[in-house]
Design a protein around this motif. Structure first.
Motif: not given
Ligand code: FE2
Length: 287
Positions: A243-248, A59-65, A39-44, A252-258
């Motif tokens: 900033a954004f994040a991915m959740f597997d 962003a790496p490959a993802h299934d849902l934004v 899951i690709l998480l975008l905010s603000d 059950w791992i959150v990966t933060y990105y800058r």
């Protein structure tokens, strides 16, 4: 620093055409075909097209934004950012700026700079985009295929509440029986974890101030979490990078990105629009 993979995203086609009634595009409980593992998480995003483009490219490959709100406000490209956000999928939560721009919330709680940006944004948006903002749903939002996870803008107890400190987080962590809540609103990347009755803050660690980087936070199944992917378009944690994040959801791992982005172009658009200069300068310091 973890190896950084510049792979373009591969979100499934969730159907991007909006129905005649925009509210029908945002059911409060969503059901799609699983699996949604990544899951690709975008905010603000805050109308910052250059920052959004950098995040999507990195962003790496993802299934849902999932978009956690405040798509508009502050930046110079509100219509363009809404158009891009609409192509990413349909899981949205409304933010306070989204509400203020489309007239669902008055400006009395906004400082003068935020108020000016809100009025400018309102004047720029097409009627269709204003209607789209009005139809955005209030959090918490849940997706059928992702049990134990919810999405909000501010707090699960109040969509406009700021959860800045571990003290702010303790009440929602104790009272809301959902293991993982993703939130935005503060523009601070990180999160909170409840261990027993103790709420602790978490901040991802990075080694540079100008390179693309990522940072993993493995979660435990026996804890509750509030997790903020950070702000795409106006970070306030002292790091100018988007900033954004991915959740597997299996690991059950959150990966933060800058990720760096074309700051100068984003600033020039703000200044060219005669928006307050502060909105341009703050982007350089991430404050
Ligand atoms: Fe925001």
């Amino acid at each position: 620093m973890k190896g950084f993979c510049f792979v373009h995203s591969s979100a499934p086609d969730l159907g991007h055409g909006l129905p005649a009634n925009p509210a029908a595009a945002f059911p409060s409980q969503k059901s799609y075909n699983p699996p949604f593992v990544r899951i690709l998480l975008l905010s603000d995003i805050h109308s910052n097209l250059e920052a959004l483009d950098s995040c999507l490219a990195a962003a790496p490959a993802h299934d849902l934004v999932v978009n956690l709100g405040d798509t508009v406000g502050y930046g110079g490209n509100p219509n363009e950012v809404i158009a891009k956000a609409q192509t990413l999928g349909r899981v949205f939560v409304r933010g306070n700026h989204d509400k203020a721009v489309c007239g669902l919330m008055n400006l009395e709680d906004f400082n003068p700079v935020a108020g000016l940006a809100t009025l400018w944004t309102r004047g720029q948006l097409t009627p269709k985009n204003l209607e789209w903002l009005r139809a955005l749903p209030q959090g918490p939002i849940q997706v059928d295929e992702l049990p134990g996870i919810q999405f909000v803008h501010g707090s699960p107890l109040d969509e406009d509440e700021y959860m800045v400190s571990a003290r702010d987080a303790i009440e929602p962590l104790i009272t809301i029986p959902v293991p993982v809540t993703f939130f935005g609103h503060t523009h601070l990347q990180g999160g909170f974890v409840l261990t027993g009755e103790i709420s602790e803050a978490y901040h991802p660690g990075y080694r540079t101030v100008g390179q693309p980087e990522s940072s993993d936070w493995p979660l435990r199944k026996d804890r509750r979490y509030l997790i903020n992917p950070g702000s795409v378009g106006q970070p306030r944690d002292g790091d100018w990078r988007a900033a954004f994040a991915m959740f597997d959801s299996e690991a059950w791992i959150v990966t933060y990105y800058r990720v760096p982005y074309n700051l100068r172009v984003a600033q020039e658009k703000i200044l060219a629009a005669n928006l307050p200069q502060r909105l341009a300068t703050r982007l350089a310091t991430g404050r």
